[in-house]
Design an enzyme around this catalytic site. Structure first.
Site, short mmCIF file in Angstrom:
data_model
loop_
_atom_site.label_atom_id
_atom_site.label_comp_id
_atom_site.label_asym_id
_atom_site.label_seq_id
_atom_site.Cartn_x
_atom_site.Cartn_y
_atom_site.Cartn_z
N GLY A 1 19.20 40.04 40.48
CA GLY A 1 19.95 38.78 40.67
C GLY A 1 19.10 37.55 40.94
O GLY A 1 19.52 36.70 41.71
N ASN B 1 20.49 42.09 36.02
CA ASN B 1 20.97 40.70 35.92
C ASN B 1 21.88 40.63 34.70
O ASN B 1 21.54 41.19 33.66
CB ASN B 1 19.76 39.77 35.73
CG ASN B 1 20.09 38.31 36.01
OD1 ASN B 1 21.11 37.81 35.56
ND2 ASN B 1 19.22 37.65 36.75
N SER C 1 16.97 34.32 38.91
CA SER C 1 16.67 33.66 37.63
C SER C 1 15.16 33.67 37.36
O SER C 1 14.74 33.34 36.26
CB SER C 1 17.20 32.22 37.65
OG SER C 1 16.55 31.50 38.68
N GLN D 1 14.91 36.06 48.32
CA GLN D 1 14.85 34.58 48.32
C GLN D 1 16.09 34.04 49.01
O GLN D 1 16.21 32.83 49.21
CB GLN D 1 14.80 34.07 46.88
CG GLN D 1 13.55 34.49 46.13
CD GLN D 1 13.73 34.37 44.63
OE1 GLN D 1 13.55 33.30 44.05
NE2 GLN D 1 14.13 35.45 43.99
N ASN D 2 17.01 34.93 49.36
CA ASN D 2 18.25 34.48 49.98
C ASN D 2 18.07 34.24 51.48
O ASN D 2 17.23 34.87 52.11
CB ASN D 2 19.36 35.51 49.75
CG ASN D 2 19.59 35.76 48.27
OD1 ASN D 2 19.20 34.94 47.45
ND2 ASN D 2 20.20 36.87 47.93
N ASP E 1 20.84 34.33 53.55
CA ASP E 1 22.15 34.66 54.13
C ASP E 1 22.15 35.85 55.10
O ASP E 1 23.17 36.14 55.73
CB ASP E 1 23.18 34.89 53.00
CG ASP E 1 22.72 35.93 51.97
OD1 ASP E 1 22.01 36.88 52.34
OD2 ASP E 1 23.09 35.78 50.78
N HIS F 1 12.21 32.70 51.70
CA HIS F 1 12.57 31.28 51.88
C HIS F 1 13.14 31.00 53.26
O HIS F 1 13.83 30.00 53.46
CB HIS F 1 13.55 30.84 50.78
CG HIS F 1 12.93 30.76 49.41
ND1 HIS F 1 13.65 30.83 48.24
CD2 HIS F 1 11.63 30.61 49.04
CE1 HIS F 1 12.82 30.73 47.21
NE2 HIS F 1 11.60 30.62 47.67
N CYS G 1 19.55 19.36 69.17
CA CYS G 1 19.02 20.33 70.15
C CYS G 1 19.34 19.78 71.55
O CYS G 1 19.63 18.59 71.71
CB CYS G 1 17.51 20.38 69.94
SG CYS G 1 16.58 21.33 71.12
N ALA H 1 25.22 42.93 39.92
CA ALA H 1 24.40 43.72 40.83
C ALA H 1 25.21 44.79 41.57
O ALA H 1 24.74 45.92 41.72
CB ALA H 1 23.72 42.79 41.82
P1 OAD Z 1 19.50 31.33 40.84
O1 OAD Z 1 20.78 30.67 41.17
O2 OAD Z 1 18.43 30.51 40.22
O3 OAD Z 1 19.76 32.56 39.88
C1 OAD Z 1 20.77 33.48 40.13
C2 OAD Z 1 20.62 34.63 39.15
O4 OAD Z 1 21.60 35.60 39.46
C3 OAD Z 1 20.82 34.23 37.69
O5 OAD Z 1 19.77 34.76 36.88
C4 OAD Z 1 22.18 34.87 37.32
O6 OAD Z 1 22.22 35.31 35.97
C5 OAD Z 1 22.21 36.04 38.28
N1 OAD Z 1 23.55 36.50 38.64
C6 OAD Z 1 24.71 35.81 38.73
N2 OAD Z 1 25.71 36.61 39.15
C7 OAD Z 1 25.17 37.84 39.33
C8 OAD Z 1 25.68 39.09 39.76
N3 OAD Z 1 26.96 39.25 40.10
N4 OAD Z 1 24.82 40.13 39.83
C9 OAD Z 1 23.51 39.99 39.49
N5 OAD Z 1 22.98 38.84 39.09
C10 OAD Z 1 23.79 37.78 39.00
O7 OAD Z 1 19.01 32.04 42.20
P2 OAD Z 1 17.55 32.46 42.65
O8 OAD Z 1 16.79 33.09 41.55
O9 OAD Z 1 17.71 33.21 43.91
O10 OAD Z 1 15.47 28.14 46.79
O11 OAD Z 1 16.94 31.05 42.98
C11 OAD Z 1 15.67 30.95 43.55
C12 OAD Z 1 15.62 29.82 44.52
O12 OAD Z 1 16.09 28.62 43.90
C13 OAD Z 1 16.56 29.97 45.72
O13 OAD Z 1 16.03 30.79 46.73
C14 OAD Z 1 16.70 28.56 46.18
C15 OAD Z 1 16.91 27.89 44.85
O14 OAD Z 1 16.58 26.57 44.76
C16 OAD Z 1 15.48 27.38 47.88
O15 OAD Z 1 16.50 27.00 48.38
C17 OAD Z 1 14.11 27.05 48.40
#
Ligand code: OAD
Length: 248
Positions: free
Chosen positions: A188, A214, A190, A102-103, A105, A120, A149, A233
Site C-alpha cells: 500500500g 497494491n 505509491s 510511512q503511516n 496512525d 515519518h 503546551c 491490502a
Molecule cells: P500514497 O497516498 O502516496 O499511496 C497510497 C498507495 O496505496 C497507492 O499506491 C494506492 O494505489 C495504494 N492503495 C490504495 N488503496 C489501497 C488498498 N485498499 N490496499 C492496498 N493499497 C492501496 O501513500 P504513501 O505511499 O504512504 O508523507 O505516501 C508516502 C508519503 O507521502 C506519506 O507518508 C506522506 C505523504 O506525503 C508525509 O506526510 C511526510
C-alpha cells in the site's frame, strides 16, 4: 491472483527474516484516506501549502484548521483492518520481524506488531515548539487553535512535515532491516516519496525477494518487485496469512 498468493505464502512460510514496508494504502480499509490517487488528501489540499514545515511555521493556525484537525478526527476513530491484523499474525507466527511504516496512525502497533519503525513519526504525540515537551494527541483540546503546551508554546504533531529530515535512527534501522531481510513485503505505498521509496531497492540489492501488494502499479512494479499482487491490502493479506497457516 490465487496462484500468486500461494507462491507468496510458500516463500513467506520458509523465510527466516521478513520485513514489511507499508504506506497509506494499508489504512484505507480503516477509513483513512491515502495522499495520492482517487480520494487522496493531496487532491483536496496542496501539500506544499499545508504540509510543509515552512507553511506550518508561517501560519500554524491555518495548518491546524485545514489539515491536522481533520487528521485528528479520522485517526482518533480508526481501528486496524485485515491488513494490519495479517501483518501482526505473521509476527506471531515468527515470520515477520519488523514493520517499517510511512503511516503515522499507530494502527500496526494497535494490531499487535511489536517492532514498528515509524519512518515519518507518529500522530499519537504533539510536541511543543518552545520546550519540546510531548503531549498525547487525545489529551489536546481543540478549543484554542493552534493548541498550546502548558508553557504557552505552540504544539505540532510529532511527525515529519515536508522539508524536514527523517529521524536518523529510523533511517539507520530501516536500512539495516532492508539489508538483513530475505523477503520484503511492500504494502500500500505509491513508492513516490524518498527516502522511504528506496528501502525496497536496498532490500533487492542485498538479495531479498520483494513482494508488492497494491491495486495499482508503482515505480517498483516491474523493476524491483518479484511478485506483484494486485488487490486491496486487507483481502490479500488475509488470504496470504490463511495460506501460510495452512502450510506452516
Ligand atoms: P500514497 O497516498 O502516496 O499511496 C497510497 C498507495 O496505496 C497507492 O499506491 C494506492 O494505489 C495504494 N492503495 C490504495 N488503496 C489501497 C488498498 N485498499 N490496499 C492496498 N493499497 C492501496 O501513500 P504513501 O505511499 O504512504 O508523507 O505516501 C508516502 C508519503 O507521502 C506519506 O507518508 C506522506 C505523504 O506525503 C508525509 O506526510 C511526510
Amino acid at each position: 491472483m490465487e496462484n500468486l498468493i500461494k507462491k507468496a505464502a510458500e516463500q513467506l512460510a520458509k523465510a527466516k527474516s521478513v520485513v514489511a514496508l507499508t504506506g497509506a494504502g494499508v489504512s484505507v480499509e480503516s477509513g483513512i484516506p491515502p495522499f495520492r490517487g482517487k480520494g487522496g488528501l493531496w487532491e483536496k489540499i496542496d501539500p506544499m501549502e499545508f504540509a510543509h514545515i515552512d507553511s506550518f511555521m508561517r501560519d500554524p493556525a491555518k495548518v491546524w484548521n485545514i489539515l491536522i484537525r481533520e487528521m485528528k478526527d479520522i485517526v482518533d476513530k480508526a481501528k486496524p483492518n485485515d491488513a494490519h491484523n495479517g501483518l501482526a499474525r505473521l509476527e506471531e507466527l515468527g515470520i515477520l520481524r519488523t514493520v517499517i511504516t510511512q503511516n503515522v496512525d499507530g494502527l500496526h502497533q494497535m494490531a499487535g506488531n511489536t517492532d514498528v519503525i515509524e519512518f515519518h513519526g507518529n500522530f499519537a504525540w504533539q510536541k511543543c515548539l518552545d520546550c519540546n515537551k510531548k503531549t498525547e494527541t487525545f489529551r489536546i483540546s481543540l478549543d484554542e487553535i493552534p493548541p498550546k503546551c502548558e508553557c504557552g508554546g505552540i504544539l505540532r504533531p510529532d511527525c515529519v512535515f515536508f522539508g524536514e529530515i527523517i529521524n536518523p535512527q529510523h533511517l539507520l534501522r530501516s536500512r539495516k532491516a532492508a539489508y538483513e531481510c530475505d523477503i520484503m513485503l511492500v504494502v500500500g505505498t505509491s513508492a513516490l516519496v524518498q527516502p522511504a521509496a528506496y528501502i525496497p531497492v536496498t532490500a533487492k540489492e542485498s538479495g531479498a525477494v520483494v513482494i508488492e501488494i497494491n491495486p495499482e502499479s508503482t515505480p517498483l512494479t516491474g523493476s524491483i518487485s518479484d511478485y506483484i499482487i494486485k488487490g486491496n491490502a486487507g483481502k490479500v493479506m488475509k488470504a496470504i496469512v490463511s495460506e501460510v497457516e495452512r502450510i506452516k
